[in-house]
Design an enzyme around this catalytic site. Structure first.
Site, PDB file in Angstrom:
ATOM      1  N   THR A  59       6.980  18.521 -38.281  1.00 31.92           N
ATOM      2  CA  THR A  59       6.035  17.778 -37.460  1.00 31.92           C
ATOM      3  C   THR A  59       5.598  18.570 -36.223  1.00 31.92           C
ATOM      4  O   THR A  59       6.156  19.600 -35.897  1.00 31.92           O
ATOM      5  CB  THR A  59       6.642  16.404 -37.050  1.00 31.92           C
ATOM      6  OG1 THR A  59       7.118  15.753 -38.228  1.00 31.92           O
ATOM      7  CG2 THR A  59       5.630  15.508 -36.384  1.00 31.92           C
ATOM      8  N   GLU A  74       4.930  13.224 -47.861  1.00 35.26           N
ATOM      9  CA  GLU A  74       5.316  12.067 -47.054  1.00 35.26           C
ATOM     10  C   GLU A  74       6.098  11.017 -47.832  1.00 35.26           C
ATOM     11  O   GLU A  74       6.889  10.263 -47.256  1.00 35.26           O
ATOM     12  CB  GLU A  74       4.078  11.424 -46.438  1.00 35.26           C
ATOM     13  CG  GLU A  74       4.368  10.579 -45.232  1.00 35.26           C
ATOM     14  CD  GLU A  74       4.962  11.403 -44.101  1.00 35.26           C
ATOM     15  OE1 GLU A  74       6.095  11.118 -43.703  1.00 35.26           O
ATOM     16  OE2 GLU A  74       4.289  12.341 -43.639  1.00 35.26           O
TER      17      GLU A  74
END
Length: 411
Positions: free
Chosen positions: A360, A398
């Site tokens: 991230t 994801e």
């Protein structure tokens, strides 16, 4: 003195700074930063991923939460990452390939916030990223190191982009061009997000995910076409003399940080010093307790309502009393914030079984008007699904951010 931008790569930071200097606002700068990050820091975020964005509008004094997280395809089932034996797959056996890919939300998020709050023309925000993609950028030491450590390439296109013909990671300082990404950006600059969720780019995403040689996915055109960004109410509470707000569920960050702060409130943290053994001990113990609640009680609010007691003052004070000065909690157990919540008591609570790895990226911007953006953006694991589209961007993994085990103890 006038504005600021912070991002994980100097070229991205520079792109945001140039937009602010040209009269753009925090939203304009965030878009320019994200487009460059997707090029120079592709392992962490990009067009093929999703993001959460908090926007403080200085004019209206309003804080707005935008949920641009990836969504599962309609064909997804709870048993998606169980093997033939009914047991959870090993993490990278699930990550690599198309089955882990969710519908990307970043492009739609950028367009949504720009339409609502942006100041400069949409196409202007793409110029720096397009120029860098066409002319090339110097591979950073961090990117080189991460490429060198990566062992899960399964797609020739991604491997050939990051690895030299001699089999080495692209060297630090070497020039890396991505003309395919530049073409994608030009199309998005001209046509907006409709060019991403329908048409050739959408075809490319589906082809890349669903025809992957390893773990082919099941994304459909309808999954992309119906993607929508969601506007949510930020989660806020008081900490000493401050009002602290964060991203609400499905991001656990806002709730968890508020829980930690409220658990630390009874203690004189300032007296401990910012870099002392005691401040580290008390903060980490509070984080253990918050994370234990996170694994049981926090989920997607579109499918599940978290118990209201997670921020109850009495509940968190009792949790804070579990922190000891002479030992560590170790593996903390979740509390019972639902004890006074009749609706939440109806649930049979299960423990999360999702793997957790660092990845991230984070963007923080304040413009000259005082408006601010805090944006957490990701393709989930480093290098995502390890699938690169013909359009020059990596697809997320994801779906492996969810628990691999659909039932806990059969319930």
């Amino acid at each position: 003195r006038h504005f600021m931008v912070a991002a994980a790569h100097p070229l991205a930071t520079r792109a945001g700074y140039e937009i602010l200097r040209a009269g753009g606002n925090a939203i304009d700068a965030a878009i320019a930063v994200q487009l460059v990050l997707g090029l120079v820091e592709p392992q962490s975020s990009g067009l093929g991923g999703g993001a959460f964005l908090l926007y403080h509008d200085a004019r209206t004094k309003r804080l707005i939460a935008y949920d641009g997280r990836e969504t599962a395809p309609a064909a997804a089932t709870p048993e998606r990452f169980l093997g033939a034996d009914g047991k959870p797959l090993a993490f990278y056996d699930a990550v690599v390939g198309g089955r882990s890919v969710g519908v990307p939300g970043t492009v739609k998020l950028l367009e949504t916030v720009h339409r609502r709050h942006g100041r400069l023309p949409w196409a202007q925000l793409f110029r720096r990223a397009i120029a860098l993609a066409e002319n090339g950028f110097a591979v950073s030491p961090r990117l080189h190191t991460l490429i060198a450590r990566e062992t899960h390439w399964s797609q020739a296109r991604a491997r050939d982009y990051f690895i030299t013909p001699e089999g080495h990671a692209r060297a630090t300082g070497s020039l890396l061009r991505n003309p395919a990404y530049a073409r994608t950006l030009r199309l998005l600059a001209a046509q907006g997000p409709k060019a991403f969720y329908t048409g050739p780019i959408a075809d490319d995403i589906l082809r890349t995910a669903d025809q992957a040689t390893r773990n082919p996915g099941d994304l459909a055109h309808s999954d992309l076409a119906r993607y929508r960004v969601k506007v949510r109410e930020p989660v806020c509470d008081d900490y000493r003399s401050y009002r602290v707000c964060g991203m609400p569920l499905p991001s656990s960050g806002g709730l968890a940080v508020l829980q930690v702060l409220k658990m630390l409130e009874p203690y004189d943290v300032a007296a401990m010093g910012p870099a002392s053994f005691w401040s580290a001990h008390f903060a980490s113990e509070a984080e253990r307790l918050a994370y234990a609640d996170r694994g049981v009680y926090m989920a997607d609010p579109d499918f599940f309502r978290a118990p209201a007691g997670l921020l109850d003052g009495d509940y968190l004070h009792a949790r804070s009393m579990l922190i000891s000065t002479n030992r560590s909690i170790g593996t903390a157990l979740p509390g019972d914030p639902a004890r006074h919540d009749a609706n939440a008591r109806q649930w049979a609570w299960g423990s999360d079984a999702a793997a957790d790895f660092p990845s991230t990226s984070q963007i923080a911007i304040v413009d000259r008007d005082g408006s601010a953006v805090s944006m957490t953006t990701t393709i989930e694991n480093g290098f995502g699904s390890r699938l690169m589209t013909e359009g020059g961007f990596l697809l997320n993994n994801e779906l492996t951010d969810f628990s691999f085990v659909p039932l806990d103890q059969g319930k």
